[in-house]
Write a protein that holds these residues in place. Structure first.
Motif, mmCIF file in Angstrom:
data_model
loop_
_atom_site.group_PDB
_atom_site.id
_atom_site.type_symbol
_atom_site.label_atom_id
_atom_site.label_comp_id
_atom_site.label_asym_id
_atom_site.label_seq_id
_atom_site.Cartn_x
_atom_site.Cartn_y
_atom_site.Cartn_z
ATOM 1 N N VAL A 218 43.438 24.361 23.671
ATOM 2 C CA VAL A 218 44.162 25.110 24.686
ATOM 3 C C VAL A 218 43.260 25.266 25.895
ATOM 4 O O VAL A 218 42.099 25.665 25.768
ATOM 5 C CB VAL A 218 44.581 26.512 24.168
ATOM 6 N N LEU A 219 43.797 24.954 27.074
ATOM 7 C CA LEU A 219 43.092 25.202 28.329
ATOM 8 C C LEU A 219 43.486 26.602 28.788
ATOM 9 O O LEU A 219 44.651 26.854 29.101
ATOM 10 C CB LEU A 219 43.487 24.152 29.376
ATOM 11 N N VAL A 220 42.533 27.537 28.777
ATOM 12 C CA VAL A 220 42.797 28.933 29.141
ATOM 13 C C VAL A 220 42.223 29.166 30.536
ATOM 14 O O VAL A 220 41.015 29.053 30.740
ATOM 15 C CB VAL A 220 42.178 29.907 28.118
ATOM 16 N N GLU B 195 56.404 35.397 26.447
ATOM 17 C CA GLU B 195 56.492 34.169 25.647
ATOM 18 C C GLU B 195 55.343 34.114 24.646
ATOM 19 O O GLU B 195 54.213 34.506 24.954
ATOM 20 C CB GLU B 195 56.465 32.936 26.554
ATOM 21 N N VAL B 196 55.633 33.628 23.436
ATOM 22 C CA VAL B 196 54.636 33.509 22.370
ATOM 23 C C VAL B 196 54.561 32.048 21.944
ATOM 24 O O VAL B 196 55.588 31.388 21.781
ATOM 25 C CB VAL B 196 55.007 34.395 21.156
ATOM 26 N N ARG B 197 53.346 31.551 21.739
ATOM 27 C CA ARG B 197 53.137 30.187 21.237
ATOM 28 C C ARG B 197 52.176 30.242 20.056
ATOM 29 O O ARG B 197 51.144 30.914 20.103
ATOM 30 C CB ARG B 197 52.531 29.279 22.315
ATOM 31 N N HIS B 198 52.521 29.512 19.003
ATOM 32 C CA HIS B 198 51.668 29.393 17.820
ATOM 33 C C HIS B 198 50.748 28.190 18.004
ATOM 34 O O HIS B 198 51.202 27.096 18.338
ATOM 35 C CB HIS B 198 52.533 29.207 16.572
ATOM 36 N N VAL B 199 49.451 28.389 17.761
ATOM 37 C CA VAL B 199 48.455 27.329 17.915
ATOM 38 C C VAL B 199 47.753 27.132 16.571
ATOM 39 O O VAL B 199 46.968 27.969 16.139
ATOM 40 C CB VAL B 199 47.432 27.681 19.024
ATOM 41 N N PRO B 200 48.040 26.008 15.888
ATOM 42 C CA PRO B 200 47.421 25.752 14.582
ATOM 43 C C PRO B 200 46.038 25.118 14.723
ATOM 44 O O PRO B 200 45.636 24.684 15.811
ATOM 45 C CB PRO B 200 48.399 24.775 13.938
ATOM 46 N N ARG C 24 40.352 24.685 18.298
ATOM 47 C CA ARG C 24 40.480 25.465 17.067
ATOM 48 C C ARG C 24 40.251 24.536 15.875
ATOM 49 O O ARG C 24 41.016 23.607 15.639
ATOM 50 C CB ARG C 24 41.866 26.096 17.012
ATOM 51 N N LEU C 25 39.186 24.788 15.113
ATOM 52 C CA LEU C 25 38.839 23.939 13.976
ATOM 53 C C LEU C 25 39.558 24.351 12.702
ATOM 54 O O LEU C 25 39.865 23.510 11.864
ATOM 55 C CB LEU C 25 37.328 23.942 13.751
ATOM 56 N N ASP C 26 39.793 25.644 12.519
ATOM 57 C CA ASP C 26 40.529 26.118 11.355
ATOM 58 C C ASP C 26 41.225 27.425 11.700
ATOM 59 O O ASP C 26 40.984 28.024 12.736
ATOM 60 C CB ASP C 26 39.625 26.258 10.116
#
Length: 129
Positions: free
Chosen positions: A94-96, A84-89, A71-73
């Motif tokens: 992330v390995l999906v 479960e929820v995770r915030h990714v800035p 994720r660049l921006d």
């Protein structure tokens, strides 16, 4: 190097995990200082995606093949089927790997986003840390 992982268990439920990508101190050319570098991993293709501003939630979905996202921006909140929820800035990867089952939800930040998708071979496994 830490990496968030989304994966599916045999029953099709998705979950989060944090994995460690092994690194070694390496110089990338003779005059460079050494820094942490992972092993080289095979990739079948690389795609650049632009997620338009205002795209908020993507319904439950899974990936057709394992993919490493960078994720660049912008940012995203991922939710797995266990709730479960995770915030990714921005700046995160992330390995999906939830290629079967229910998949995951993606809730995007309001601004436009640029994401690099690196497709990995099916059956891809990281070496043990």
């Amino acid at each position: 190097m830490k990496c968030l992982r989304i994966y599916a268990t045999p029953d099709g439920e998705s979950h989060f995990d944090e994995i460690e990508l092994p690194t070694t101190k390496t110089s990338v050319h003779p005059d460079a200082i050494q820094f942490d570098v992972t092993a080289s991993y095979p990739a079948s293709r690389v795609r650049l995606t632009h997620i338009p501003a205002g795209m908020r939630e993507v319904a439950w979905h899974k990936v057709p093949e394992p993919v490493l996202t960078v994720r660049l921006d912008g940012s995203v909140d991922y939710e797995t089927s266990d709730g479960e929820v995770r915030h990714v800035p921005a700046g995160s990867f992330v390995l999906v790997e939830d290629t079967h089952g229910k998949g995951h939800l993606s809730r995007h930040s309001p601004e436009a986003q640029t994401v690099i998708w690196i497709s990995l071979p099916n059956g891809f496994e990281l070496p043990p840390a």
